[in-house]
Enzyme design. Structure first.
Site, mmCIF file in Angstrom:
data_model
loop_
_atom_site.group_PDB
_atom_site.id
_atom_site.type_symbol
_atom_site.label_atom_id
_atom_site.label_comp_id
_atom_site.label_asym_id
_atom_site.label_seq_id
_atom_site.Cartn_x
_atom_site.Cartn_y
_atom_site.Cartn_z
ATOM 1 N N ALA A 121 11.422 94.640 10.184
ATOM 2 C CA ALA A 121 13.488 95.736 10.038
ATOM 3 C C ALA A 121 13.991 94.474 9.644
ATOM 4 O O ALA A 121 15.284 94.721 10.489
ATOM 5 C CB ALA A 121 13.781 96.606 11.768
ATOM 6 N N SER A 174 22.263 91.886 14.752
ATOM 7 C CA SER A 174 20.550 91.610 14.451
ATOM 8 C C SER A 174 19.875 93.530 14.799
ATOM 9 O O SER A 174 20.847 94.163 14.916
ATOM 10 C CB SER A 174 19.622 90.785 15.607
ATOM 11 O OG SER A 174 18.246 91.206 15.646
ATOM 12 N N ASN A 175 18.933 93.769 15.231
ATOM 13 C CA ASN A 175 18.468 94.958 15.307
ATOM 14 C C ASN A 175 17.534 95.233 16.914
ATOM 15 O O ASN A 175 17.026 94.195 16.773
ATOM 16 C CB ASN A 175 18.154 95.953 14.495
ATOM 17 C CG ASN A 175 17.146 95.461 13.477
ATOM 18 O OD1 ASN A 175 15.778 95.261 14.032
ATOM 19 N ND2 ASN A 175 17.385 94.920 12.734
ATOM 20 N N ARG A 176 16.835 96.657 17.280
ATOM 21 C CA ARG A 176 16.561 96.352 18.423
ATOM 22 C C ARG A 176 14.768 96.644 17.623
ATOM 23 O O ARG A 176 13.724 96.759 19.389
ATOM 24 C CB ARG A 176 17.135 97.499 18.966
ATOM 25 C CG ARG A 176 18.354 97.793 19.939
ATOM 26 C CD ARG A 176 18.785 98.958 20.527
ATOM 27 N NE ARG A 176 17.386 99.377 20.817
ATOM 28 C CZ ARG A 176 16.679 100.895 21.330
ATOM 29 N NH1 ARG A 176 17.754 101.894 20.549
ATOM 30 N NH2 ARG A 176 16.200 101.316 21.265
ATOM 31 N N SER A 177 14.494 96.295 16.790
ATOM 32 C CA SER A 177 12.164 96.734 16.663
ATOM 33 C C SER A 177 11.949 94.835 17.615
ATOM 34 O O SER A 177 12.630 94.352 17.381
ATOM 35 C CB SER A 177 12.982 95.773 15.094
ATOM 36 O OG SER A 177 11.702 95.404 14.916
#
Ligand code: C5P
Length: 222
Positions: free
Chosen positions: A88, A21-24
């Site tokens: 994102a 995943s990512n930090r959005s």
């Protein structure tokens, strides 16, 4: 008008307990949803996993993976006058999801990744679309050049370009907006709520111009 908004990150499963995943944070997408609701628009919010309460009065669709977000956006785009793809979305997903938890061993392991489906590009390819299509570009370098490339490649009407280092997981943003007709405008650094209100005005103005839509401007909801 009806706004379709994607927001937040996606989670791409590796096995039953792990994901990519990512930090959005989803804050920009949620702020756009709130700003659109404030002035009387309908909102379909398709959201990845975030720590934010769904806006009251929005049609809320909760998703986890890029595939789920893709299906939801494809299903609801034609009900919309403005599609704002703010999420994102992960660029890659594991080629195979292990049905059992991958065991730790002392050895190196690799995970094969394959590209996810691009929602913005797919909506941009639709023949005779009757909705304004706006995407976001989060970059750390060559912001405007990369955004201009995205505008072309994904065949959208507007790209909102922001510096990932300012925008990510923050309450503030600063954006450059590139339009398909070559125009460009800037919103200086401000709370995401304020930036969102400006963006909603811009999207409505452009949608009205492009598709001869009626802009419903109802007094603010309390
Ligand atoms: O290519 P890139 O990921 O930088 O493009 C960003 C824009 O494309 C954003 O508007 C994002 O929501 C959208 N996007 C998408 N589906 C993907 C990847 C990006 O809708 N799989």
């Amino acid at each position: 008008m009806t706004f379709l908004i994607t927001a937040g990150p996606t989670r791409e499963p590796i096995d039953p307990v792990r994901y990519l995943s990512n930090r959005s944070s989803g804050k920009m997408g949620y702020a756009i949803a709130e700003a659109a609701l404030e002035v009387g628009h309908d909102v379909i919010l398709i959201s990845g996993p975030v720590n934010l309460a769904p806006p009251r009065n929005a049609r809320f669709i909760s998703v986890l993976t890029s595939d789920e977000m893709f299906e939801a956006a494809e299903r609801h785009a034609n009900e919309s006058d403005v599609c704002v793809l703010c999420a994102a979305v992960a660029d890659y997903q594991p080629a195979r999801v292990s049905p059992a938890k991958i065991k730790k061993s002392g050895d190196k392991i690799s995970i094969e990744l394959i590209p996810t489906r691009d929602i913005l590009q797919s909506l941009g390819r639709r023949q005779h679309r009757k909705f304004l299509l706006a995407g976001f570009a989060a970059e750390t370098n060559d912001l405007e050049a990369n955004a201009a490339k995205k505008l072309q490649e994904k065949n959208c009407d507007i790209i909102v370009a922001n510096d990932a280092r300012i925008a990510l997981d923050s309450d503030e943003n600063e954006v450059v907006i590139l339009f398909g007709d070559g125009q460009k405008t800037k919103i200086s650094r401000a709370p995401k709520k304020i930036v969102a209100r400006e963006l909603v005005k811009i999207f409505c103005k452009f949608a009205t111009k492009m598709f001869d839509k009626k802009d419903v401007m109802i007094t603010e909801r309390t």
